[in-house]
Scaffold this active site. Structure first.
Site, mmCIF file in Angstrom:
data_model
loop_
_atom_site.group_PDB
_atom_site.id
_atom_site.type_symbol
_atom_site.label_atom_id
_atom_site.label_comp_id
_atom_site.label_asym_id
_atom_site.label_seq_id
_atom_site.Cartn_x
_atom_site.Cartn_y
_atom_site.Cartn_z
ATOM 1 N N GLY A 1 0.787 -1.221 0.000
ATOM 2 C CA GLY A 1 0.000 0.000 0.000
ATOM 3 C C GLY A 1 0.820 1.274 0.000
ATOM 4 N N THR B 1 -0.459 4.118 -2.610
ATOM 5 C CA THR B 1 -1.413 5.080 -3.166
ATOM 6 C C THR B 1 -2.556 5.385 -2.207
ATOM 7 O OG1 THR B 1 -0.929 4.329 -5.403
ATOM 8 C CG2 THR B 1 -3.013 5.462 -5.087
ATOM 9 N N GLU C 1 1.743 1.386 -11.032
ATOM 10 C CA GLU C 1 3.151 1.440 -10.617
ATOM 11 C C GLU C 1 3.922 2.542 -11.342
ATOM 12 O OE1 GLU C 1 5.220 -2.208 -9.840
ATOM 13 O OE2 GLU C 1 3.334 -3.319 -9.707
#
Length: 380
Positions: A124, A126, A363
Site C-alpha cells: 500500500g 497510493t 506502478e
C-alpha cells in the site's frame, strides 16, 4: 549477449504454459465477468514456486533471477493478464519489500508463508488524493510505546480484501518530507485493520483491487521495516523492480494479442484470400511484431542490470513505459484486425484490449516514467 532462453527459462516457460492452459484458460472469462479473485489458484502457484520467485531458497523461495521472473509473468499474462498482475504484485511489491528491507527475524517470519502461497501479499502506497504525488500521503503512524497507531486509508490496492498481510508506507513525519514516511507490515486480523469495497474495473477484473482502512490500528514496532523515515525511499527502490513486473505483464498482453491477431488474419478470408495477405493487415502485423521485440529487449536489459546489482532506474522506467504503451497499441490493432468479432467476448482480443490500459497507469504512469527518465538523462 545470448538472446536464447537458457534451459531453466525453457523449462519454466513450458511449465507455466501447461499450468495456464489447465488451470486458468478454462475459467478466465467466468472470473472476468464476475470479478472473482481465485484464491485457490494462487495456492497452486505457490506450490509450484511461483509466489516466491525471487526469494532465496533458505526462506522457502525459488531463488530465480529477473530473466526467469519476466518469463513467468509474461507466460501467465499471454493467457490471463489479471492473474499475471496479481502474481507480479505479490512477488515484486509485498514480498520483495520484505526481502529487500526486512531484518532476519522478519524475513524468517513472513517470507516462507508468502513464497509458499500460504499468505497472499498486498502493498500500500497510493491514497485517494495522492496517486503520482505519493509523498503527500495523509495516512499516519504515531508512536505509542512499543506500538504505532495507524489511521487513514490506502486506495487501489491489489489483494486488499483477500491478502493475508500488507506492507504499507505511511507518514511518520511531516507531509511532503521524503524522509517523513515509514514502512510497516500489517497482518489480517489486526484490530482496526480492514478493507473497503472492491473496485468495479474496466479490465484486470480477476485481480482484486480495493481499499485498505486503518482506524486506530495498533501495529508493533517489530513490524516496522527498516529505519523510521526510510519508507518512501524504500518504496521507490521497490518500484524499480515493480516496473520490470509491469513491463513483463505488458509484454505478455502484447504477445497474446498479437498471436491471436496473427492466427485470425491467416484464417479470415475476404475477397478470395486470407486478410494477412493484404498489405494493410501485413503492415499492422509487422509493426506489432517489431515493437514487441523492442519491448522484450528493453525488459531483459533491465533484468540484466537488476540481476547484477547495477543502477536500473532509468532503463526500468524506459522498459515499463515503452512496453506498456506498446501493449495498448498492439491490443488495439488486434481488435481492429478481428473487425466486428474483436468487439465480442467470443474472441480473446477484447479482454487484452481492456486489460492493457492499466499497464500505462499502475506502478507509475507513463507521464511519471518520462519524469524519471528525463531527470536521469539530464544528470548524465
Amino acid at each position: 549477449m545470448n538472446f536464447e532462453y537458457n534451459e531453466t527459462q525453457s523449462m519454466i516457460a513450458q511449465s507455466i504454459r501447461d499450468f495456464a492452459e489447465q488451470h486458468i484458460r478454462p475459467f478466465m472469462m467466468e472470473w472476468d465477468e464476475n470479478q472473482t479473485f481465485p484464491v485457490d489458484l494462487f495456492k497452486k502457484l505457490g506450490q509450484m514456486g511461483y509466489m516466491g520467485i525471487l526469494v532465496p531458497e533458505k526462506y522457502g523461495g525459488s531463488e530465480l533471477g529477473y530473466h526467469e521472473y519476466i518469463t513467468i509473468v509474461e507466460e501467465i499474462s499471454k493467457v490471463d493478464s489479471s492473474i499475471g498482475l496479481s502474481v507480479a504484485a505479490h512477488n515484486s511489491l509485498c514480498t520483495n519489500h520484505i526481502l529487500e528491507f526486512g531484518n532476519e527475524e522478519q524475513k524468517n517470519k513472513w517470507l516462507p508463508k508468502l513464497a509458499s502461497g500460504e499468505f497472499i501479499g498486498a502493498w500500500g502506497l497510493t491514497e485517494h488524493n495522492t496517486g503520482s504525488d505519493a509523498g503527500g500521503m495523509s495516512t499516519t503512524a504515531v508512536k505509542d510505546g512499543d506500538y504505532w497507531i495507524l489511521n487513514g486509508a490506502k486506495n487501489f490496492i491489489t489483494h486488499a480484501i483477500s491478502g493475508d498481510l500488507a506492507v504499507v508506507i505511511v507518514r511518520t513525519g511531516e507531509k511532503g518530507d521524503s524522509k517523513g514516511m515509514s514502512a510497516f507490515v500489517v497482518e489480517k486480523g489486526t484490530p482496526g485493520f480492514s478493507s473497503g469495497k472492491k473496485e468495479n474495473k474496466l479490465g484486470m477484473r480477476a485481480s482484486e483491487t480495493a481499499e485498505l482502512i486503518f482506524d486506530n490500528c495498533r501495529v508493533p514496532d517489530a513490524n516496522r521495516l527498516g529505519e523510521v523515515g526510510q519508507g518512501f525511499i524504500q518504496a521507490m527502490k521497490v518500484l524499480d523492480g515493480g516496473r520490470i513486473s509491469i513491463g513483463a505483464l505488458s509484454l505478455g498482453i502484447a504477445k497474446g494479442a498479437y498471436q491471436a491477431a496473427l492466427k485470425y488474419s491467416k484464417e479470415r478470408v475476404q475477397f478470395g484470400k486470407p486478410i494477412c495477405e493484404f498489405q494493410a493487415i501485413g503492415f499492422k502485423l509487422a509493426d506489432m511484431a517489431t515493437e514487441i521485440e523492442a519491448s522484450e529487449l528493453l525488459l531483459h536489459k533491465a533484468a540484466y542490470l537488476k540481476n547484477n546489482h547495477k543502477p536500473v532506474t532509468k532503463i526500468g522506467a524506459m522498459a515499463k513505459m515503452y512496453a506498456s504503451e506498446v501493449c495498448v497499441k498492439v491490443s488495439n490493432e488486434a481488435v481492429q484486425i478481428h473487425g466486428g468479432y474483436g468487439y465480442t467476448k467470443d474472441f480473446p482480443v477484447e479482454k487484452f484490449y481492456r486489460d492493457s490500459k492499466l499497464c500505462t497507469i499502475g506502478e507509475g504512469t507513463t507521464e511519471i516514467q518520462k519524469v524519471v527518465i528525463s531527470r536521469h538523462i539530464l544528470k548524465e
